[in-house]
Design an enzyme around this catalytic site. Structure first.
Site, mmCIF file in Angstrom:
data_model
loop_
_atom_site.group_PDB
_atom_site.id
_atom_site.type_symbol
_atom_site.label_atom_id
_atom_site.label_comp_id
_atom_site.label_asym_id
_atom_site.label_seq_id
_atom_site.Cartn_x
_atom_site.Cartn_y
_atom_site.Cartn_z
ATOM 1 N N ASP A 176 -7.659 1.324 7.404
ATOM 2 C CA ASP A 176 -6.538 1.221 8.351
ATOM 3 C C ASP A 176 -6.936 1.802 9.711
ATOM 4 O O ASP A 176 -6.930 1.100 10.719
ATOM 5 C CB ASP A 176 -5.316 1.971 7.782
ATOM 6 C CG ASP A 176 -4.065 1.736 8.619
ATOM 7 O OD1 ASP A 176 -3.012 2.269 8.275
ATOM 8 O OD2 ASP A 176 -4.167 1.019 9.627
ATOM 9 N N GLY A 222 -7.380 8.713 7.680
ATOM 10 C CA GLY A 222 -7.554 9.039 9.103
ATOM 11 C C GLY A 222 -9.006 9.396 9.416
ATOM 12 O O GLY A 222 -9.903 9.237 8.593
ATOM 13 N N ASP A 254 2.308 4.701 -5.564
ATOM 14 C CA ASP A 254 1.665 5.971 -5.211
ATOM 15 C C ASP A 254 2.458 7.088 -5.866
ATOM 16 O O ASP A 254 3.277 7.752 -5.228
ATOM 17 C CB ASP A 254 1.637 6.129 -3.681
ATOM 18 C CG ASP A 254 0.885 7.404 -3.279
ATOM 19 O OD1 ASP A 254 0.617 7.574 -2.069
ATOM 20 O OD2 ASP A 254 0.570 8.211 -4.178
ATOM 21 N N GLY A 307 -8.879 5.902 2.370
ATOM 22 C CA GLY A 307 -9.529 6.665 3.432
ATOM 23 C C GLY A 307 -10.908 6.128 3.751
ATOM 24 O O GLY A 307 -11.846 6.875 4.003
ATOM 25 N N ASP A 358 0.853 -1.193 0.000
ATOM 26 C CA ASP A 358 0.000 0.000 0.000
ATOM 27 C C ASP A 358 0.890 1.244 0.000
ATOM 28 O O ASP A 358 1.877 1.310 0.715
ATOM 29 C CB ASP A 358 -0.855 -0.050 1.290
ATOM 30 C CG ASP A 358 -1.864 1.072 1.378
ATOM 31 O OD1 ASP A 358 -2.145 1.512 2.511
ATOM 32 O OD2 ASP A 358 -2.338 1.511 0.322
ATOM 33 N N HIS A 359 0.544 2.208 -0.870
ATOM 34 C CA HIS A 359 1.270 3.490 -0.919
ATOM 35 C C HIS A 359 2.781 3.314 -1.097
ATOM 36 O O HIS A 359 3.576 3.911 -0.372
ATOM 37 C CB HIS A 359 0.989 4.323 0.340
ATOM 38 C CG HIS A 359 -0.390 4.879 0.369
ATOM 39 N ND1 HIS A 359 -0.823 5.885 -0.461
ATOM 40 C CD2 HIS A 359 -1.465 4.521 1.113
ATOM 41 C CE1 HIS A 359 -2.099 6.156 -0.214
ATOM 42 N NE2 HIS A 359 -2.521 5.340 0.735
#
Ligand code: G3H
Ligand code: ZN
Length: 309
Positions: A239, A188, A104, A216, A82-83
């Site tokens: 996450d 977040g 990313d 997100g 991821d990322h």
């Protein structure tokens, strides 16, 4: 079961109109919780490691743990970077045996400075060439995640949304298998409910004929997620919700332990310390958080329909 690629999972999701959850693992308990949840829901799952986790644990160690869990699992799972911020990280995870990687390319290696569109295309094309040469799925990113109505103005947020024509051009020029889009979500916790720009998602999906990815995912209202899935989102990243579940459970367990220690002290008995009494409830809470999302994404019960499972 052997690892599968994200492409295999998302083509089934596309055919059946659901999304596969992609959940971030950082240690043994979170990885176990993700696989346990998927097995209990008989759901395909993507277990992912984000680049920033590499500052916490060696990728080889976490990869070995993830591969051992997937090997034993009775559901189809992909292991995803991821990322990923640099081509070198992509190659590192290809070498580890991950079956899916995200380049990313929207940000430089520092994770803060935006890359230009041309720089994004260039690094993503490189990642696609390397990954596709060994049958690994590539997720690209276009647009900058940003919650509408939060710190950034609506005008700025509008500007950060993924442009449908640019998305089509980007997919054409890079050959990515899936695309992370900016439609109003951000990483977040949200300050108030986020506004998911479904109209923009519909336009992107009309122009781009590959599975779309929502980043997100924590805190996006269930009906907004479900509507986005109807409009082409096939992978939803989660996450923070797992972290919040961990914190709440381990806090309760610690308070209980402190009470037991106080009772032992009062009785002149010896205190007992058992880390498993803290970690097990935390693992169970993370598992329940993942199950909750799997049900909303519509992938419960879908494992059996995927070839070989
Ligand atoms: O790549 C990971 C996800 O985008 C995490 O988003 O922490 O808001 O669930 P989240
Ligand atoms: Zn993300």
């Amino acid at each position: 079961m052997p690892l599968v690629t994200t492409k295999e999972l998302l083509s089934h999701a596309d055919a059946e109109g659901y999304a596969v959850g992609a959940f971030n693992a950082i240690n043994m308990e979170s990885a176990q919780a993700i696989i346990q949840a998927a097995e209990e829901e008989n759901s395909p799952v993507i277990i992912q490691v984000t680049q920033t986790t590499l500052a916490y644990t060696e990728p080889e160690e976490l990869a070995a743990l993830i591969f051992a869990l997937v090997e034993k699992a009775e559901i189809p799972a992909a292991a995803h970077l991821d990322h990923g911020r640099t081509f070198e990280t992509i190659v590192q995870f290809l070498r580890l045996g991950f079956t899916s990687v995200m380049m990313d390319g929207s940000l430089q290696a520092d994770g803060k400075t935006p890359r230009t569109y041309e720089e994004n295309v260039e690094v993503t094309k490189l990642a696609v060439r390397a990954a596709h040469s060994v049958g690994v799925t590539v997720e690209g990113e276009l647009g900058r995640l940003g919650q509408i109505g939060s710190e950034i103005s609506d005008a700025e947020a509008e500007h950060s949304l993924t442009d449908p024509d640019m998305a089509a051009k980007f997919v054409e020029e890079t050959g990515v298998d899936t695309l992370a889009v900016s439609i109003g979500t951000t990483h977040g916790l949200y300050k108030g409910a986020p506004t998911i720009v479904h109209d923009r998602l519909r336009l992107i999906d009309d122009r781009v004929r590959i599975p779309l990815v929502m980043h997100g995912g924590t805190g996006v209202p269930d009906d907004a997620v479900k509507e986005a899935i109807q409009l082409g989102i096939r992978k939803v990243n989660i996450d923070t919700q797992i972290r919040v579940a961990f914190y709440a459970a381990i806090g309760d367990a610690l308070r209980l332990a402190e009470k037991e220690h106080a009772q032992a002290d009062a009785a002149g008995a010896v205190r007992k310390y058992d880390v498993r009494k803290l970690m097990k409830p935390a693992r169970d809470a993370m598992r329940d958080a993942v199950r909750d999302r799997i049900r909303v994404f519509g992938s419960s019960g879908k494992a059996s329909g995927i070839t070989g499972f």
